[in-house]
Scaffold this motif. Structure first.
Motif, PDB file in Angstrom:
ATOM      1  N   LYS A 123       0.841  -1.195   0.000  1.00 56.50           N
ATOM      2  CA  LYS A 123       0.000   0.000   0.000  1.00 56.50           C
ATOM      3  C   LYS A 123       0.877   1.245   0.000  1.00 56.50           C
ATOM      4  O   LYS A 123       2.006   1.244   0.500  1.00 56.50           O
ATOM      5  CB  LYS A 123      -0.931   0.006   1.213  1.00 56.50           C
ATOM      6  CG  LYS A 123      -0.221  -0.104   2.550  1.00 56.50           C
ATOM      7  CD  LYS A 123      -1.220  -0.253   3.687  1.00 56.50           C
ATOM      8  CE  LYS A 123      -0.506  -0.413   5.023  1.00 56.50           C
ATOM      9  NZ  LYS A 123      -1.476  -0.574   6.141  1.00 56.50           N
ATOM     10  N   GLY A 124       0.331   2.323  -0.581  1.00 55.12           N
ATOM     11  CA  GLY A 124       1.053   3.581  -0.594  1.00 55.12           C
ATOM     12  C   GLY A 124       0.592   4.504  -1.701  1.00 55.12           C
ATOM     13  O   GLY A 124      -0.212   4.125  -2.561  1.00 55.12           O
ATOM     14  N   PHE A 125       1.098   5.740  -1.655  1.00 57.15           N
ATOM     15  CA  PHE A 125       0.764   6.754  -2.647  1.00 57.15           C
ATOM     16  C   PHE A 125       1.698   6.653  -3.844  1.00 57.15           C
ATOM     17  O   PHE A 125       2.824   6.163  -3.742  1.00 57.15           O
ATOM     18  CB  PHE A 125       0.868   8.151  -2.039  1.00 57.15           C
ATOM     19  CG  PHE A 125      -0.241   8.481  -1.084  1.00 57.15           C
ATOM     20  CD1 PHE A 125      -1.445   8.988  -1.559  1.00 57.15           C
ATOM     21  CD2 PHE A 125      -0.092   8.264   0.280  1.00 57.15           C
ATOM     22  CE1 PHE A 125      -2.479   9.293  -0.685  1.00 57.15           C
ATOM     23  CE2 PHE A 125      -1.118   8.569   1.164  1.00 57.15           C
ATOM     24  CZ  PHE A 125      -2.314   9.082   0.676  1.00 57.15           C
ATOM     25  N   GLY A 126       1.217   7.137  -4.980  1.00 60.95           N
ATOM     26  CA  GLY A 126       2.030   7.130  -6.184  1.00 60.95           C
ATOM     27  C   GLY A 126       1.714   8.281  -7.104  1.00 60.95           C
ATOM     28  O   GLY A 126       0.667   8.939  -6.986  1.00 60.95           O
ATOM     29  N   LEU A 127       2.628   8.531  -8.033  1.00 70.55           N
ATOM     30  CA  LEU A 127       2.461   9.525  -9.091  1.00 70.55           C
ATOM     31  C   LEU A 127       2.611   8.824 -10.427  1.00 70.55           C
ATOM     32  O   LEU A 127       3.404   7.877 -10.553  1.00 70.55           O
ATOM     33  CB  LEU A 127       3.497  10.632  -8.965  1.00 70.55           C
ATOM     34  CG  LEU A 127       3.473  11.480  -7.691  1.00 70.55           C
ATOM     35  CD1 LEU A 127       4.718  12.372  -7.636  1.00 70.55           C
ATOM     36  CD2 LEU A 127       2.211  12.332  -7.640  1.00 70.55           C
ATOM     37  N   GLY A 128       1.866   9.281 -11.425  1.00 70.88           N
ATOM     38  CA  GLY A 128       1.963   8.623 -12.702  1.00 70.88           C
ATOM     39  C   GLY A 128       1.629   9.533 -13.879  1.00 70.88           C
ATOM     40  O   GLY A 128       1.150  10.657 -13.703  1.00 70.88           O
ATOM     41  N   LEU A 129       1.901   9.030 -15.065  1.00 68.76           N
ATOM     42  CA  LEU A 129       1.552   9.694 -16.309  1.00 68.76           C
ATOM     43  C   LEU A 129       0.766   8.716 -17.174  1.00 68.76           C
ATOM     44  O   LEU A 129       1.103   7.525 -17.241  1.00 68.76           O
ATOM     45  CB  LEU A 129       2.787  10.171 -17.062  1.00 68.76           C
ATOM     46  CG  LEU A 129       3.597  11.303 -16.435  1.00 68.76           C
ATOM     47  CD1 LEU A 129       4.892  11.517 -17.227  1.00 68.76           C
ATOM     48  CD2 LEU A 129       2.790  12.596 -16.378  1.00 68.76           C
ATOM     49  N   THR A 130      -0.266   9.202 -17.840  1.00 68.79           N
ATOM     50  CA  THR A 130      -1.020   8.402 -18.791  1.00 68.79           C
ATOM     51  C   THR A 130      -0.969   9.095 -20.147  1.00 68.79           C
ATOM     52  O   THR A 130      -1.377  10.256 -20.274  1.00 68.79           O
ATOM     53  CB  THR A 130      -2.489   8.254 -18.375  1.00 68.79           C
ATOM     54  OG1 THR A 130      -2.551   7.569 -17.114  1.00 68.79           O
ATOM     55  CG2 THR A 130      -3.273   7.435 -19.407  1.00 68.79           C
ATOM     56  N   TYR A 131      -0.443   8.374 -21.133  1.00 64.41           N
ATOM     57  CA  TYR A 131      -0.360   8.901 -22.489  1.00 64.41           C
ATOM     58  C   TYR A 131      -1.343   8.145 -23.357  1.00 64.41           C
ATOM     59  O   TYR A 131      -1.339   6.904 -23.400  1.00 64.41           O
ATOM     60  CB  TYR A 131       1.054   8.751 -23.052  1.00 64.41           C
ATOM     61  CG  TYR A 131       1.188   9.240 -24.483  1.00 64.41           C
ATOM     62  CD1 TYR A 131       0.987  10.580 -24.796  1.00 64.41           C
ATOM     63  CD2 TYR A 131       1.496   8.357 -25.503  1.00 64.41           C
ATOM     64  CE1 TYR A 131       1.107  11.034 -26.100  1.00 64.41           C
ATOM     65  CE2 TYR A 131       1.614   8.802 -26.815  1.00 64.41           C
ATOM     66  CZ  TYR A 131       1.406  10.148 -27.104  1.00 64.41           C
ATOM     67  OH  TYR A 131       1.511  10.586 -28.396  1.00 64.41           O
ATOM     68  N   LYS A 132      -2.219   8.886 -24.062  1.00 67.19           N
ATOM     69  CA  LYS A 132      -3.261   8.286 -24.881  1.00 67.19           C
ATOM     70  C   LYS A 132      -2.994   8.587 -26.354  1.00 67.19           C
ATOM     71  O   LYS A 132      -2.725   9.738 -26.720  1.00 67.19           O
ATOM     72  CB  LYS A 132      -4.634   8.807 -24.457  1.00 67.19           C
ATOM     73  CG  LYS A 132      -4.962   8.464 -23.022  1.00 67.19           C
ATOM     74  CD  LYS A 132      -6.268   9.063 -22.541  1.00 67.19           C
ATOM     75  CE  LYS A 132      -6.520   8.725 -21.090  1.00 67.19           C
ATOM     76  NZ  LYS A 132      -7.754   9.339 -20.556  1.00 67.19           N
ATOM     77  N   PHE A 133      -3.054   7.558 -27.174  1.00 68.62           N
ATOM     78  CA  PHE A 133      -2.774   7.753 -28.582  1.00 68.62           C
ATOM     79  C   PHE A 133      -3.631   6.823 -29.421  1.00 68.62           C
ATOM     80  O   PHE A 133      -4.358   5.989 -28.900  1.00 68.62           O
ATOM     81  CB  PHE A 133      -1.286   7.540 -28.886  1.00 68.62           C
ATOM     82  CG  PHE A 133      -0.725   6.248 -28.379  1.00 68.62           C
ATOM     83  CD1 PHE A 133      -0.647   5.140 -29.207  1.00 68.62           C
ATOM     84  CD2 PHE A 133      -0.261   6.123 -27.067  1.00 68.62           C
ATOM     85  CE1 PHE A 133      -0.110   3.935 -28.770  1.00 68.62           C
ATOM     86  CE2 PHE A 133       0.274   4.926 -26.610  1.00 68.62           C
ATOM     87  CZ  PHE A 133       0.341   3.835 -27.459  1.00 68.62           C
TER      88      PHE A 133
END
Length: 219
Positions: free
Chosen positions: A209-219
């Motif tokens: 468990k824990g916090f996270g950061l992310g990026l989502t690239y849509k194409f």
């Protein structure tokens, strides 16, 4: 438990709220639409029956979702949290060792409405470690769950994912912010419990468990 209660509350609100959204996760299942997720989860807590270890600062995971047309999509997710190194001096084990819980899943998604999708698929998990002398087996199971999204503003979306299977429970809640038409930044909290993972023939229950950061690239 307090954080977990907050997650469930957020998920419930997400799945029950209506609104128009185009942000993470992928909501357009048109054939050829693809979303790539890359996440960074620093300092995850990795719990087992004998205690808690801290995740290393550079845990990365990823996922890929592709529209199949109509209301259908297919998805692959890979999650490989690993602890920081701990010095061990016990019997034949002397040195710096780490442990983790690697999992991967393949799901079929079906859009129930513009804000809610159901999924079902295959999930595989395994304890990992660089310490020698351990017998570690894969555990495979079927799972099913829901993905909900709702718009909080022109560029911000609240989303939730909840899934369960044999000895498996996964919950994730997060915010996505549209940096551009095709790129989102995500802030999320993830809770994942996998029980009965084999270590030297014995069953081990784990929670990550824990916090996270992310990026989502849509194409």
């Amino acid at each position: 438990m307090k954080k977990f209660a907050v997650i469930l509350a957020v998920l419930l609100c997400t799945l029950m709220t209506a609104g128009v959204t185009t942000a993470s996760p992928l909501t357009d299942y048109s054939a050829g639409k693809v979303a790539l997720d890359v996440n960074w989860t620093p300092r995850l807590d990795i719990e087992a029956e004998d205690g808690t270890i801290d995740g290393k600062n550079a845990n990365f995971d990823y996922g890929l979702t592709a529209g199949l047309g109509g209301k259908w999509a297919i998805q692959y997710r890979y999650f490989n949290p690993v602890s920081k190194d701990y010095f061990v001096d016990y019997g034949s084990l002397t040195g710096n060792y780490h442990a983790g819980v690697r999992s991967q899943e393949v799901n079929i998604l079906y859009k129930l409405d513009k804000n809610l999708s159901a999924f079902a698929g295959w999930h595989q998990a395994k304890i990992t470690t660089n310490a020698p002398g351990f017998s570690l087996d894969n555990k495979s199971t079927w799972q099913a769950g829901l993905i909900g999204t709702t718009a909080l503003g022109k560029k911000t979306t609240l989303y939730g994912i909840v899934g369960a299977g044999g000895s498996l429970f996964n919950a994730e809640a997060g915010f996505a912010y549209a940096l551009s038409k095709d790129l989102d930044a995500n802030l999320f909290y993830r809770y994942k419990r996998i029980d009965d993972l084999k270590v030297n023939g014995y069953d081990l229950d784990t929670t990550t468990k824990g916090f996270g950061l992310g990026l989502t690239y849509k194409f």
